[in-house]
Design a protein around this motif. Structure first.
Motif, PDB file in Angstrom:
ATOM      1  N   THR A  86       0.854  -1.191   0.000  1.00 28.41           N
ATOM      2  CA  THR A  86       0.000   0.000   0.000  1.00 28.41           C
ATOM      3  C   THR A  86       0.889   1.238   0.000  1.00 28.41           C
ATOM      4  OG1 THR A  86      -1.741  -1.153   1.230  1.00 28.41           O
ATOM      5  CG2 THR A  86      -1.814   1.260   1.230  1.00 28.41           C
ATOM      6  N   VAL A  87       0.579   2.158  -0.916  1.00 27.90           N
ATOM      7  CA  VAL A  87       1.324   3.410  -1.041  1.00 27.90           C
ATOM      8  C   VAL A  87       0.412   4.549  -0.583  1.00 27.90           C
ATOM      9  CG1 VAL A  87       2.557   4.951  -2.626  1.00 27.90           C
ATOM     10  CG2 VAL A  87       2.628   2.471  -2.995  1.00 27.90           C
ATOM     11  N   ALA A  88       0.953   5.440   0.225  1.00 27.82           N
ATOM     12  CA  ALA A  88       0.187   6.581   0.727  1.00 27.82           C
ATOM     13  C   ALA A  88      -0.300   7.456  -0.421  1.00 27.82           C
ATOM     14  CB  ALA A  88       1.042   7.400   1.683  1.00 27.82           C
ATOM     15  N   GLN A  89      -1.534   7.888  -0.315  1.00 28.82           N
ATOM     16  CA  GLN A  89      -2.154   8.729  -1.347  1.00 28.82           C
ATOM     17  C   GLN A  89      -1.284   9.940  -1.687  1.00 28.82           C
ATOM     18  OE1 GLN A  89      -5.861  10.443  -0.108  1.00 28.82           O
ATOM     19  NE2 GLN A  89      -6.024  11.765  -1.897  1.00 28.82           N
ATOM     20  N   ALA A  90      -0.672  10.542  -0.688  1.00 32.64           N
ATOM     21  CA  ALA A  90       0.134  11.747  -0.906  1.00 32.64           C
ATOM     22  C   ALA A  90       1.324  11.514  -1.826  1.00 32.64           C
ATOM     23  CB  ALA A  90       0.622  12.280   0.439  1.00 32.64           C
ATOM     24  N   LYS A  91       1.710  10.260  -2.027  1.00 32.74           N
ATOM     25  CA  LYS A  91       2.876   9.945  -2.859  1.00 32.74           C
ATOM     26  C   LYS A  91       2.492   9.417  -4.235  1.00 32.74           C
ATOM     27  CE  LYS A  91       5.780  11.366   0.070  1.00 32.74           C
ATOM     28  NZ  LYS A  91       6.682  12.482  -0.232  1.00 32.74           N
ATOM     29  N   VAL A  92       1.188   9.490  -4.569  1.00 29.76           N
ATOM     30  CA  VAL A  92       0.726   9.066  -5.894  1.00 29.76           C
ATOM     31  C   VAL A  92      -0.125  10.190  -6.481  1.00 29.76           C
ATOM     32  CG1 VAL A  92      -0.472   7.314  -7.252  1.00 29.76           C
ATOM     33  CG2 VAL A  92       0.670   6.662  -5.113  1.00 29.76           C
ATOM     34  N   ALA A  93       0.450  10.942  -7.404  1.00 25.21           N
ATOM     35  CA  ALA A  93      -0.295  12.025  -8.043  1.00 25.21           C
ATOM     36  C   ALA A  93      -1.479  11.432  -8.797  1.00 25.21           C
ATOM     37  CB  ALA A  93       0.610  12.792  -9.001  1.00 25.21           C
ATOM     38  N   GLY A  94      -2.645  12.006  -8.595  1.00 29.65           N
ATOM     39  CA  GLY A  94      -3.851  11.519  -9.252  1.00 29.65           C
ATOM     40  C   GLY A  94      -4.663  10.564  -8.406  1.00 29.65           C
ATOM     41  N   ALA A  95      -4.120  10.133  -7.265  1.00 25.94           N
ATOM     42  CA  ALA A  95      -4.845   9.187  -6.404  1.00 25.94           C
ATOM     43  C   ALA A  95      -5.821   9.944  -5.501  1.00 25.94           C
ATOM     44  CB  ALA A  95      -3.877   8.381  -5.554  1.00 25.94           C
ATOM     45  N   THR A  96      -6.962   9.317  -5.253  1.00 27.78           N
ATOM     46  CA  THR A  96      -7.947   9.908  -4.342  1.00 27.78           C
ATOM     47  C   THR A  96      -7.979   9.182  -3.000  1.00 27.78           C
ATOM     48  OG1 THR A  96      -9.684   8.528  -5.303  1.00 27.78           O
ATOM     49  CG2 THR A  96      -9.390  10.726  -6.247  1.00 27.78           C
ATOM     50  N   ALA A  97      -7.160   8.140  -2.863  1.00 30.27           N
ATOM     51  CA  ALA A  97      -7.037   7.371  -1.621  1.00 30.27           C
ATOM     52  C   ALA A  97      -5.704   6.633  -1.681  1.00 30.27           C
ATOM     53  CB  ALA A  97      -8.189   6.369  -1.495  1.00 30.27           C
ATOM     54  N   ASN A  98      -5.338   5.971  -0.587  1.00 31.12           N
ATOM     55  CA  ASN A  98      -4.149   5.122  -0.629  1.00 31.12           C
ATOM     56  C   ASN A  98      -4.297   4.117  -1.756  1.00 31.12           C
ATOM     57  OD1 ASN A  98      -3.172   6.451   1.633  1.00 31.12           O
ATOM     58  ND2 ASN A  98      -3.724   4.828   3.048  1.00 31.12           N
ATOM     59  N   VAL A  99      -3.182   3.712  -2.337  1.00 31.79           N
ATOM     60  CA  VAL A  99      -3.196   2.798  -3.479  1.00 31.79           C
ATOM     61  C   VAL A  99      -2.586   1.463  -3.052  1.00 31.79           C
ATOM     62  CG1 VAL A  99      -2.367   2.455  -5.827  1.00 31.79           C
ATOM     63  CG2 VAL A  99      -2.977   4.748  -5.051  1.00 31.79           C
ATOM     64  N   SER A 100      -3.297   0.355  -3.312  1.00 31.04           N
ATOM     65  CA  SER A 100      -2.820  -0.972  -2.907  1.00 31.04           C
ATOM     66  C   SER A 100      -2.718  -1.921  -4.081  1.00 31.04           C
ATOM     67  CB  SER A 100      -3.770  -1.579  -1.870  1.00 31.04           C
ATOM     68  OG  SER A 100      -3.777  -0.812  -0.691  1.00 31.04           O
ATOM     69  N   THR A 101      -1.777  -2.842  -3.963  1.00 28.08           N
ATOM     70  CA  THR A 101      -1.631  -3.903  -4.955  1.00 28.08           C
ATOM     71  C   THR A 101      -2.555  -5.056  -4.575  1.00 28.08           C
ATOM     72  OG1 THR A 101       0.077  -5.108  -3.731  1.00 28.08           O
ATOM     73  CG2 THR A 101       0.821  -3.367  -5.241  1.00 28.08           C
ATOM     74  N   GLY A 102      -2.677  -6.002  -5.452  1.00 34.72           N
ATOM     75  CA  GLY A 102      -3.307  -7.271  -5.106  1.00 34.72           C
ATOM     76  C   GLY A 102      -2.316  -8.095  -4.305  1.00 34.72           C
ATOM     77  N   ASN A 103      -2.709  -9.286  -3.921  1.00 35.20           N
ATOM     78  CA  ASN A 103      -1.830 -10.170  -3.161  1.00 35.20           C
ATOM     79  C   ASN A 103      -0.727 -10.747  -4.015  1.00 35.20           C
ATOM     80  OD1 ASN A 103      -3.144  -9.885  -0.706  1.00 35.20           O
ATOM     81  ND2 ASN A 103      -4.560 -11.562  -1.119  1.00 35.20           N
ATOM     82  N   VAL A 104       0.435 -10.878  -3.395  1.00 37.29           N
ATOM     83  CA  VAL A 104       1.590 -11.534  -4.007  1.00 37.29           C
ATOM     84  C   VAL A 104       1.955 -12.687  -3.081  1.00 37.29           C
ATOM     85  CG1 VAL A 104       3.999 -11.289  -4.696  1.00 37.29           C
ATOM     86  CG2 VAL A 104       2.409  -9.376  -5.009  1.00 37.29           C
ATOM     87  N   ALA A 105       2.052 -13.887  -3.635  1.00 43.90           N
ATOM     88  CA  ALA A 105       2.302 -15.082  -2.820  1.00 43.90           C
ATOM     89  C   ALA A 105       3.770 -15.215  -2.442  1.00 43.90           C
ATOM     90  CB  ALA A 105       1.858 -16.326  -3.574  1.00 43.90           C
ATOM     91  N   ILE A 106       3.994 -15.598  -1.186  1.00 44.28           N
ATOM     92  CA  ILE A 106       5.315 -16.035  -0.724  1.00 44.28           C
ATOM     93  C   ILE A 106       5.171 -17.518  -0.464  1.00 44.28           C
ATOM     94  CG2 ILE A 106       7.043 -15.904   1.082  1.00 44.28           C
ATOM     95  CD1 ILE A 106       6.394 -12.976   1.427  1.00 44.28           C
TER      96      ILE A 106
END
Length: 86
Positions: free
Chosen positions: A62-82
């Motif tokens: 999850t990346v903080a909204q303030a660090k993604v220009a154009g985002a209206t909320a925090n931005v998250s990826t889908g799951n990545v398996a370990i």
């Protein structure tokens, strides 16, 4: 892991404090590297305390909204398996 912004751009000063990795196994940590406006790299470091096949897990970034220009909320990826080997 390479994280790609498809509908925005990452701030060049993005840092680990702006990024959260959820589900990270105990004993592991991560670093964050800005690659370009649409890519950051999240590198997993350390060694999982429990690393049997039964300890397989999923992580997400999850990346903080303030660090993604154009985002209206925090931005998250889908799951990545370990997937640990026995």
């Amino acid at each position: 892991m390479t994280v790609t912004a498809t509908n925005g751009t990452f701030a060049a000063d993005i840092a680990k404090s702006d990024v959260t990795v959820t589900g990270l196994p105990s004993g592991m940590d991560y670093t964050v590297t800005y690659v370009d406006a649409t890519h950051i790299t999240v590198t997993l470091t350390g060694q999982a305390t429990d690393h049997e096949n039964a300890d397989d897990t999923n992580v997400s970034v999850t990346v903080a909204q303030a660090k993604v220009a154009g985002a209206t909320a925090n931005v998250s990826t889908g799951n990545v398996a370990i997937d640990f080997n026995d």
